[in-house]
Design a protein around this motif. Structure first.
Motif, PDB file in Angstrom:
ATOM      1  N   ALA A   1      54.798  63.467  30.289  1.00 23.23           N
ATOM      2  CA  ALA A   1      54.710  64.392  29.162  1.00 23.23           C
ATOM      3  C   ALA A   1      53.559  64.041  28.228  1.00 23.23           C
ATOM      4  CB  ALA A   1      56.032  64.410  28.385  1.00 23.23           C
ATOM      5  N   ARG A   2      53.140  62.783  28.242  1.00 24.37           N
ATOM      6  CA  ARG A   2      52.025  62.333  27.391  1.00 24.37           C
ATOM      7  C   ARG A   2      50.757  62.023  28.193  1.00 24.37           C
ATOM      8  NH1 ARG A   2      52.379  64.091  22.409  1.00 24.37           N
ATOM      9  NH2 ARG A   2      54.176  63.288  21.253  1.00 24.37           N
ATOM     10  N   GLY A   3      50.763  62.412  29.474  1.00 23.87           N
ATOM     11  CA  GLY A   3      49.570  62.239  30.289  1.00 23.87           C
ATOM     12  C   GLY A   3      49.327  60.822  30.780  1.00 23.87           C
ATOM     13  N   VAL A   4      50.355  59.987  30.745  1.00 28.44           N
ATOM     14  CA  VAL A   4      50.249  58.627  31.249  1.00 28.44           C
ATOM     15  C   VAL A   4      50.787  58.621  32.674  1.00 28.44           C
ATOM     16  CG1 VAL A   4      51.022  56.230  30.950  1.00 28.44           C
ATOM     17  CG2 VAL A   4      50.490  57.641  28.938  1.00 28.44           C
ATOM     18  N   THR A   5      49.960  58.157  33.611  1.00 32.86           N
ATOM     19  CA  THR A   5      50.343  58.178  35.024  1.00 32.86           C
ATOM     20  C   THR A   5      50.880  56.826  35.470  1.00 32.86           C
ATOM     21  OG1 THR A   5      48.177  57.462  35.818  1.00 32.86           O
ATOM     22  CG2 THR A   5      48.483  59.854  35.483  1.00 32.86           C
ATOM     23  N   LEU A   6      51.518  56.829  36.628  1.00 34.85           N
ATOM     24  CA  LEU A   6      51.969  55.580  37.220  1.00 34.85           C
ATOM     25  C   LEU A   6      50.767  54.674  37.472  1.00 34.85           C
ATOM     26  CD1 LEU A   6      54.228  53.807  38.351  1.00 34.85           C
ATOM     27  CD2 LEU A   6      53.976  55.013  40.531  1.00 34.85           C
ATOM     28  N   ALA A   7      49.641  55.243  37.861  1.00 35.97           N
ATOM     29  CA  ALA A   7      48.422  54.447  38.076  1.00 35.97           C
ATOM     30  C   ALA A   7      47.982  53.768  36.777  1.00 35.97           C
ATOM     31  CB  ALA A   7      47.307  55.324  38.632  1.00 35.97           C
ATOM     32  N   ASP A   8      48.122  54.462  35.655  1.00 34.11           N
ATOM     33  CA  ASP A   8      47.793  53.858  34.360  1.00 34.11           C
ATOM     34  C   ASP A   8      48.694  52.650  34.076  1.00 34.11           C
ATOM     35  OD1 ASP A   8      45.892  55.908  33.797  1.00 34.11           O
ATOM     36  OD2 ASP A   8      47.441  57.143  32.836  1.00 34.11           O
ATOM     37  N   ILE A   9      49.976  52.820  34.346  1.00 38.89           N
ATOM     38  CA  ILE A   9      50.944  51.744  34.105  1.00 38.89           C
ATOM     39  C   ILE A   9      50.659  50.573  35.040  1.00 38.89           C
ATOM     40  CG2 ILE A   9      53.396  51.120  34.173  1.00 38.89           C
ATOM     41  CD1 ILE A   9      53.917  54.178  33.519  1.00 38.89           C
ATOM     42  N   GLU A  10      50.392  50.874  36.306  1.00 37.62           N
ATOM     43  CA  GLU A  10      50.080  49.815  37.266  1.00 37.62           C
ATOM     44  C   GLU A  10      48.805  49.067  36.866  1.00 37.62           C
ATOM     45  OE1 GLU A  10      50.093  52.167  40.850  1.00 37.62           O
ATOM     46  OE2 GLU A  10      52.110  51.471  41.359  1.00 37.62           O
ATOM     47  N   ALA A  11      47.806  49.782  36.359  1.00 38.95           N
ATOM     48  CA  ALA A  11      46.563  49.138  35.923  1.00 38.95           C
ATOM     49  C   ALA A  11      46.834  48.185  34.764  1.00 38.95           C
ATOM     50  CB  ALA A  11      45.529  50.189  35.534  1.00 38.95           C
ATOM     51  N   GLU A  12      47.685  48.590  33.849  1.00 40.15           N
ATOM     52  CA  GLU A  12      48.036  47.722  32.719  1.00 40.15           C
ATOM     53  C   GLU A  12      48.791  46.492  33.203  1.00 40.15           C
ATOM     54  OE1 GLU A  12      48.487  46.137  28.861  1.00 40.15           O
ATOM     55  OE2 GLU A  12      47.003  47.448  29.790  1.00 40.15           O
ATOM     56  N   LEU A  13      49.703  46.671  34.131  1.00 38.72           N
ATOM     57  CA  LEU A  13      50.421  45.521  34.689  1.00 38.72           C
ATOM     58  C   LEU A  13      49.465  44.578  35.410  1.00 38.72           C
ATOM     59  CD1 LEU A  13      53.618  47.324  35.986  1.00 38.72           C
ATOM     60  CD2 LEU A  13      53.487  45.703  34.082  1.00 38.72           C
ATOM     61  N   THR A  14      48.521  45.134  36.141  1.00 37.18           N
ATOM     62  CA  THR A  14      47.522  44.319  36.823  1.00 37.18           C
ATOM     63  C   THR A  14      46.686  43.537  35.813  1.00 37.18           C
ATOM     64  OG1 THR A  14      47.439  45.824  38.705  1.00 37.18           O
ATOM     65  CG2 THR A  14      45.527  44.399  38.381  1.00 37.18           C
ATOM     66  N   ARG A  15      46.294  44.201  34.738  1.00 37.81           N
ATOM     67  CA  ARG A  15      45.520  43.540  33.694  1.00 37.81           C
ATOM     68  C   ARG A  15      46.265  42.336  33.128  1.00 37.81           C
ATOM     69  NH1 ARG A  15      45.212  42.950  28.484  1.00 37.81           N
ATOM     70  NH2 ARG A  15      46.976  44.292  27.987  1.00 37.81           N
ATOM     71  N   ARG A  16      47.583  42.455  33.033  1.00 36.58           N
ATOM     72  CA  ARG A  16      48.398  41.391  32.455  1.00 36.58           C
ATOM     73  C   ARG A  16      48.741  40.269  33.431  1.00 36.58           C
ATOM     74  NH1 ARG A  16      53.031  44.450  28.903  1.00 36.58           N
ATOM     75  NH2 ARG A  16      51.634  45.764  27.673  1.00 36.58           N
ATOM     76  N   GLU A  17      48.518  40.482  34.717  1.00 37.48           N
ATOM     77  CA  GLU A  17      48.870  39.468  35.711  1.00 37.48           C
ATOM     78  C   GLU A  17      48.194  38.147  35.390  1.00 37.48           C
ATOM     79  OE1 GLU A  17      48.250  40.469  39.841  1.00 37.48           O
ATOM     80  OE2 GLU A  17      49.489  42.252  39.643  1.00 37.48           O
ATOM     81  N   GLY A  18      48.958  37.072  35.548  1.00 37.74           N
ATOM     82  CA  GLY A  18      48.413  35.748  35.321  1.00 37.74           C
ATOM     83  C   GLY A  18      48.389  35.322  33.869  1.00 37.74           C
ATOM     84  N   THR A  19      48.840  36.195  32.974  1.00 41.15           N
ATOM     85  CA  THR A  19      48.911  35.864  31.557  1.00 41.15           C
ATOM     86  C   THR A  19      50.371  35.645  31.211  1.00 41.15           C
ATOM     87  OG1 THR A  19      47.029  37.318  31.115  1.00 41.15           O
ATOM     88  CG2 THR A  19      48.364  36.678  29.225  1.00 41.15           C
ATOM     89  N   SER A  20      50.639  34.536  30.553  1.00 37.94           N
ATOM     90  CA  SER A  20      52.033  34.281  30.190  1.00 37.94           C
ATOM     91  C   SER A  20      52.484  35.309  29.159  1.00 37.94           C
ATOM     92  CB  SER A  20      52.206  32.872  29.615  1.00 37.94           C
ATOM     93  OG  SER A  20      51.813  32.828  28.256  1.00 37.94           O
ATOM     94  N   GLY A  21      53.769  35.593  29.158  1.00 39.96           N
ATOM     95  CA  GLY A  21      54.322  36.528  28.184  1.00 39.96           C
ATOM     96  C   GLY A  21      54.079  36.073  26.757  1.00 39.96           C
ATOM     97  N   ILE A  22      54.139  34.788  26.523  1.00 39.01           N
ATOM     98  CA  ILE A  22      53.916  34.253  25.183  1.00 39.01           C
ATOM     99  C   ILE A  22      52.463  34.491  24.770  1.00 39.01           C
ATOM    100  CG2 ILE A  22      53.821  32.125  23.826  1.00 39.01           C
ATOM    101  CD1 ILE A  22      56.277  31.185  25.517  1.00 39.01           C
ATOM    102  N   ALA A  23      51.528  34.206  25.659  1.00 36.77           N
ATOM    103  CA  ALA A  23      50.107  34.410  25.355  1.00 36.77           C
ATOM    104  C   ALA A  23      49.806  35.895  25.180  1.00 36.77           C
ATOM    105  CB  ALA A  23      49.236  33.820  26.458  1.00 36.77           C
ATOM    106  N   GLU A  24      50.402  36.744  26.001  1.00 33.40           N
ATOM    107  CA  GLU A  24      50.161  38.186  25.903  1.00 33.40           C
ATOM    108  C   GLU A  24      50.647  38.717  24.566  1.00 33.40           C
ATOM    109  OE1 GLU A  24      50.404  42.340  26.065  1.00 33.40           O
ATOM    110  OE2 GLU A  24      52.238  41.148  26.109  1.00 33.40           O
TER     111      GLU A  24
END
Length: 103
Positions: free
Chosen positions: A75-98
């Protein structure tokens, strides 16, 4: 293609469908705010089942949450690919650091 990817494709395809014949189209036709409200309702139901400890009910509610998350994002134009890209960007970063980087 994963079940989530197939679901995302179906949600996207239903954007232009008749709201009288498609639950997804009906939700989307009510606008992003209604889609967000429905996602919130489903998330609360999942939390309740998690607290109760009923694995089968939690699984069912989690599936509802995933569906309604995809509808809300669509509904807001955010795709699954957008979400996957964000998750990929966060890979390898600890939750605390993020979280610290958000401040």
């Amino acid at each position: 293609m994963s079940a989530i990817a197939r679901l995302a494709a179906t949600v996207e395809a239903r954007k232009g469908a008749d709201p009288e014949t498609s639950w997804t189209a009906k939700l989307l036709s009510k606008g992003p705010e209604k889609c967000a409200e429905k996602f919130g309702e489903e998330a609360i139901e999942a939390v309740i089942e998690a607290v109760k400890g009923d694995r089968a009910r939690l699984t069912a509610e989690a599936a509802d949450v995933m569906f309604h998350l995809l509808v809300m994002c669509t509904a807001r134009g955010v795709t699954l690919a957008d979400i996957e890209a964000e998750l990929t960007r966060r890979e390898g970063t600890s939750g605390i650091a993020e979280k610290a980087a958000r401040k």
